[in-house]
Design an enzyme around this catalytic site. Structure first.
Site, PDB file in Angstrom:
ATOM      1  N   LYS A 176       5.356  -2.731  -1.676  1.00  0.00           N
ATOM      2  CA  LYS A 176       5.054  -2.110  -2.967  1.00  0.00           C
ATOM      3  C   LYS A 176       5.294  -0.599  -2.883  1.00  0.00           C
ATOM      4  CE  LYS A 176       0.786  -3.731  -3.772  1.00  0.00           C
ATOM      5  NZ  LYS A 176      -0.442  -3.996  -4.564  1.00  0.00           N
ATOM      6  N   GLU A 223       5.084   7.729  -4.430  1.00  0.00           N
ATOM      7  CA  GLU A 223       4.484   8.662  -5.386  1.00  0.00           C
ATOM      8  C   GLU A 223       2.970   8.556  -5.501  1.00  0.00           C
ATOM      9  OE1 GLU A 223       7.376   9.041  -8.959  1.00  0.00           O
ATOM     10  OE2 GLU A 223       8.084   7.350  -7.793  1.00  0.00           O
TER      11      GLU A 223
END
Ligand code: FAD
Lengths: 327, 742
Positions: free
Chosen positions: B705, B709
């Protein structure tokens, strides 16, 4: 940038001779000069590199007068042991300035000649009386958080950014200037000019003159001294407010005080008001805050920078208390 | 050395970067290069009434001066990335006399030397008819433009909010910010036989290739973008910037390579930036902390020339369980260059307000802020009722609290001090980031010399893609790390997606995985003379049904040509084949974070300890702890670097970063790195990062995943919450400055 001739004189005499030609600028560490040229803020036709000249980097810290050769590097002087012991304010003002890399290159002479960081001056575009005399001052109705509270005029609100200069202002400092015509010595308090009609005039340095040394009269107040700098980030930033305080004391009684302010004035700013508020008093937190208050009595705040008065009051107070601990 | 998944392999590009051997875009030499310099607009809005280039043209060495008078070439139409194209903005400078923002390119000079070009730039005299302009969202006279399509309504949030036992209603501001990568924008363009080669730092080589082909009316294969290394991008180098087009055009006209390196000040206006936001957050809860209403109204700064929005509300709406949710999104158009993606574009600003409000609610409830979040953990996505592909937020909070020592926190404001008298503040916040995926191709080649080479047009911005994508192949093929090579950042490679939205590892990793599996199948088949049954791979050996091994290299050597090479095209399930083809041809094709069945997000819990000087009111971040669950971690070292880097950025967001606006002239004011403050080492204390493993094979076959950020999201709020805990002052804007606390 425009084309220029690079000159590398072999001696001080040769340098002084070359400096007298119109259009000549001196290059020392270059950390300010190169920026100014790249930014279109200085456009010498001749660049006189003095960085290698012998004898101009000597530092003497014994005797009745401390003497700093103009080419002494900030980093080297910050490591001078006598100075660390006897004049912590001077050392701290160097340690807290710029970055280690810059301090390795930058000279003390160049340092006192650095120019304001006012964004309207630096950006090369905005109206700015310093850059283009008569064009106006964009800070008057613009971003003024970093602008000065003292020594400004409606034609310029810019701040003097240097730390070393601020610390020097707390002492009896003088600048030795040489030209082909000879030597003259100027009191440091008279070296920088407050902004009047012509904010482009920042110092009394005349064309053709080279700074050869900075001298400081020795004082026991040096020992109980500190330079406190508050800035937005912990390193590599200019002062929002800074203060140098040097004290002489008998017990907890202040017998003599020297206070200078940075980040708040158009030039290195001595505060006789704060000095008077400390002298003859027993130092306490309350007295130190009173001195801080006195220091900013005459401040002329704008829209965003009024906080510097309150912050400055506390900076002066903290610096006085810190200095007193060093007796 | 074992270089498979889960091993903290050292970055493949580390030595080249540390030693200076790595060539960045501006380092590629081309014989006969001419150099470009820019003149940008002094005013923010109006028209150019006169532009005098005589003196500039007279500078020795000047070859070309391009203004809106001389740029009369017919260009192919390329649109703004948000409208399906690849451009950073739909506005192309030099195509008319109009000025839309300060710092807009109004003239490009080309000369034999950089110095001559810069000198000439200084001699161009431009006159303007100036019109009133505003570059700040909160200047008077602006109207909000609602984005109805972005509205989310679940239940009746207004009524529930009005009826709530305890509520918070507060408004939070974040300023415009700029990416400020250390590597400046740069472009060297060289035409040869009608073909265009461009050296430019790029987070999207395929997109730039497609765009330049369209603009210059040439086939895509005649455009070559080379961008092996990027000195920081953070979203700024994804879309095609106008100056690259201008440089390519100048190079074609001149018949010489032309190089432009954008100076720092122009970095604030020739690319994009993170727009300012205003968030009104309303939360309602029962006395026990159960949320009954979540409302978030966000307004984002947009540009007159382009409508852009980065809605955080799509993410905040899904954060906590609540029967009533209402979010609204609006924009305000200002006279600025088109805003764009900047690391966690929606989430970082949006979560500042949202997670500050959660803290305010915890205080009103007299409840521990960790427990409040845990109490409202949703079983399923609260907006559509979708299943989470994985969600380990509660374990993140539990582990984070433990690592941080949260139990030692006295909730009373100003009650904790350091031995030297500084006020201690402790705060926490939730972080999340969508795990979207995009189509990617990849080629994997196994050779008789034992090497395994991965080819993929993905990008390594300093994030670790070179390392991680090699590990995915090594994991399948059992090749030791020393024998793995990876090629990225080149438009001639198999197509990779834009390096945006934290999708590279998952998407290109899935493609590499698929190609490597195909290589493995051929290898086993080759070993078994066409029949792979009973053959397997272990320890660099191909093991036969009899248990006997042969070295992989030997098997490959026996194959005709001595290599086994396979290319794979991977797509997320939710995309059609057509969408995949469009994506691989340089289009923007994202799937997720929500699909018909699932919602896929990474989650994290962040904690901050700040020290505040009681007299001077200066804040220092003493400690940050982040625990994240991002599926399977391919490389703990590079993952940690990304997450820690994001947290450092979050601290910078909280206390330092702001592109100040000179309002009367509608310009960004602090356009250099002395004025635009980002954290230095001295600003950052201890940074502790951990990850929690998750098996999530919904998101992609390697289970990775989003990592890139999430680290920044929520850190700003955690620090603001810590500042409140230390001082009792709630600062509802960033950066939190000393004057906010005096
Ligand atoms: C990014 C950055 C951050 C900085 N941060 C700080 C800070 O926090 N605090 C601070 O105090 N300073 C700071 N500085 C300023 C720095 O200290 C000065 O640039 C430096 O001291 C100048 O010295 P130099 O030798 O490099 O001077 P140069 O750049 O060589 O010269 C500066 C000027 O002085 C003139 N000059 C130099 N030497 C002589 C001489 N002997 N006689 C006559 N004229 C001379 C030059 O002509 C020029 O006009 C910073 C600078 C930079 C670039």
């Amino acid at each position: 940038m425009q084309p220029f001739t690079y000159l590398r004189p072999a001696s001080l005499d040769e340098a002084l001779h070359a400096a007298s030609e119109p259009g000549t600028s001196v290059l020392a560490g270059g950390t300010t000069m190169v920026d100014l040229m790249r930014g279109g803020l200085a456009w010498p036709t001749r660049l006189l590199d003095i960085s290698h000249l012998p004898g101009l980097a000597d530092v003497q810290t014994d005797g009745p007068v401390l003497r700093f050769g103009a080419l002494a590097r900030m980093a080297d002087v910050a490591e001078n042991e006598t100075l660390q012991r006897a004049y912590p304010a001077l050392v701290e003002s160097l340690q807290l300035a710029a970055s280690q890399q810059l301090r390795n290159a930058a000279t003390l002479g160049g340092n006192i000649l650095q120019r304001t960081r006012c964004p309207y001056f630096r950006n090369g575009v905005s109206d700015c009386n310093k850059r283009v005399p008569g064009s106006g001052c964009s800070a008057v109705d613009g971003e003024d958080r970093e602008m000065a509270l003292f020594g400004t005029s409606e034609s310029c609100l810019a701040n003097y950014p240097g730390d070393w200069g601020t610390a020097l202002a707390a002492f009896d400092t003088a600048v030795e200037l040489r030209s082909a015509a000879g030597l003259r010595t100027v009191k440091f308090s008279e070296f920088h000019l407050p902004y009047g009609e012509d904010p482009a005039a920042e110092t009394v340095l005349r064309p053709g003159e080279i700074v050869t040394a900075i001298t400081v009269r020795a004082t026991p107040a040096g020992r109980a001294s500190t330079y406190l700098k508050v800035r937005d980030r912990q390193s590599y930033a200019y002062a929002l407010v800074s203060a140098a305080v040097a004290l002489e004391m008998e017990g907890d009684m202040v017998t003599s005080a020297r206070v200078s302010l940075g980040g708040v004035a158009s030039k290195p700013w001595r505060s006789p008001e704060a000095e008077a508020a400390l002298t003859g008093r027993r130092l306490s937190e309350a007295v130190s805050l009173e001195a801080g208050e006195a220091a900013f009595k005459g401040a002329k705040p704008r829209r965003q920078n009024a906080f510097k008065i309150e912050l400055g009051r506390r900076v002066v107070a903290r610096a006085a208390l810190t200095a007193a601990k060093r007796i | 050395m074992d270089g498979s998944i889960g091993i903290p392999v050292v970055r493949r590009d580390a030595a080249a970067k540390a030693s200076g051997a790595a060539q960045y875009a501006a380092d590629f030499p081309h014989a006969g290069t001419a150099y470009a310099a820019l003149v940008t607009s002094k005013v923010a809005r109006g028209r150019i009434t006169a532009i005098d280039t005589m003196a500039a043209e007279a500078v020795p060495g000047v070859q070309m001066v391009l203004t809106h008078h001389s740029l009369n070439e017919g260009l192919g139409k390329e649109t703004f990335a948000m409208k399906g194209g690849h451009m950073q903005s739909s506005f192309m400078p030099l195509t008319s006399d109009e000025v839309h923002y300060a710092g807009q390119i109004v003239c490009l000079l080309i000369a034999d030397t950089q110095e001559a070009a810069e000198q000439a730039a200084g001699l161009v005299a431009v006159e303007y008819a100036t019109e009133h302009a505003s570059a700040a969202m909160d200047d008077p006279g602006h109207e909000e433009e609602p984005m109805e399509k972005k509205a989310i309504d679940v239940g009746d949030a207004l009524a529930a909010f009005a009826a709530a036992d305890v509520s918070v209603d507060a408004t939070y501001l974040t300023p415009a910010q700029h990416h400020n990568p250390i590597e400046l924008y740069a472009a060297t363009c060289a035409w040869r036989d009608g073909k265009l080669l461009v050296n430019t730092p790029s987070q999207w080589v395929k997109g730039k290739q497609a765009a330049l082909a369209e603009i210059f009316g040439i086939p895509m294969e005649d455009v070559h973008i080379e961008s092996p290394y990027i000195g920081g991008g953070f979203g700024s180098k994804a879309t095609l910037l106008a100056h690259t087009v201008l440089v390519a055009m100048a190079a074609r006209r001149l018949g010489r390579p032309v190089k432009l390196v954008v100076p720092r000040e122009a970095m604030f206006t020739v690319g994009s930036f993170r727009p300012a936001t205003r968030s009104r957050v309303r939360l309602g809860a029962k006395k026990d902390g159960t949320l009954t209403a979540v409302l978030h109204d966000e307004v984002g700064q947009s540009a007159v020339i382009d409508h852009v929005a980065f809605p955080a509300t799509e993410v905040t709406a899904r954060m906590y369980a609540s029967p009533n949710i209402r979010t609204r999104q609006a924009t305000i158009a200002t006279d600025v260059n088109t805003p764009g993606f900047q690391r966690a574009p929606a989430e970082a600003p949006g979560f500042f307000g949202f997670e500050s409000a959660v803290d305010e609610l915890a205080i009103k409830l007299g409840m521990d802020p960790v427990e409040l979040r845990v109490r409202n953990e949703p079983e399923r996505d609260p907006v559509k009722g979708l299943a989470w592909s994985s969600r380990s937020l509660v374990p993140c909070f539990r582990r984070g609290a433990e690592l941080f020592g949260w139990s030692k926190r006295n909730p009373e404001v100003g009650s904790m001090t350091t031995p030297d008298g500084l006020l201690i503040g402790m705060g926490c916040a939730t972080a999340t980031y969508p795990s979207a995926m995009a189509p990617s191709s990849a080629r994997v080649r196994l050779s008789a010399d034992g090497t395994c080479v991965v080819y993929c047009g993905a990008h390594d911005l300093g994030t670790g893609a070179y390392t991680v994508l090699g590990q995915v192949a090594a994991d399948v093929l059992g090749v030791p790390d020393e024998l793995v090579r990876v090629h990225l950042g080149d438009s001639t490679l198999p197509s990779g997606p834009v390096a945006g939205g934290s999708i590279t590892t998952g998407s290109s990793g899935a493609a590499v995985h698929m190609a490597a599996l195909a290589v493995r199948d051929r290898l086993l088949a080759a070993a078994g003379d066409g029949n792979p049954a009973g053959w397997s791979l272990a320890g660099g050996q191909v093991i036969g049904p009899d248990g006997h091994g042969r070295p992989v290299a030997e098997v490959v050597g026996a194959v005709t040509g001595g290599v086994i090479e396979e290319t794979a095209d991977w797509k997320p399930d939710a995309l059609s084949d057509d969408q995949m083809r469009a994506g691989l041809a340089g289009g923007m094709a994202f799937a997720g974070p929500t699909t018909e069945k699932h919602a896929s997000y990474s989650f994290g819990a962040q904690f901050a300890e700040v020290h505040v000087d009681p007299l001077l009111r200066t804040v220092r971040v003493a400690r940050m702890v982040g625990v994240f669950a991002c599926g399977r971690i391919i490389n703990p070292r590079t993952a940690r670097s990304n997450l820690a880097g994001g947290m450092v950025w979050g601290a910078s967001f909280a206390l330092l970063e702001e592109s100040q606006v000179d309002r009367p002239r509608a310009r960004f004011a602090n356009t250099d790195l002395a004025g635009y403050h980002i954290s230095t080492n001295a600003d950052i204390g201890e940074v502790v990062v951990e990850t929690i493993h998750e098996d999530d094979l919904v998101v992609n076959p390697i289970g990775a995943k989003a990592v890139g950020e999430i680290g920044i999201v929520g850190m700003n709020a955690a620090i603001a919450n810590a500042v409140y805990h230390a001082t009792g002052t709630r600062v509802r804007k960033t950066p939190i400055l000393v004057e906010d606390l005096l």
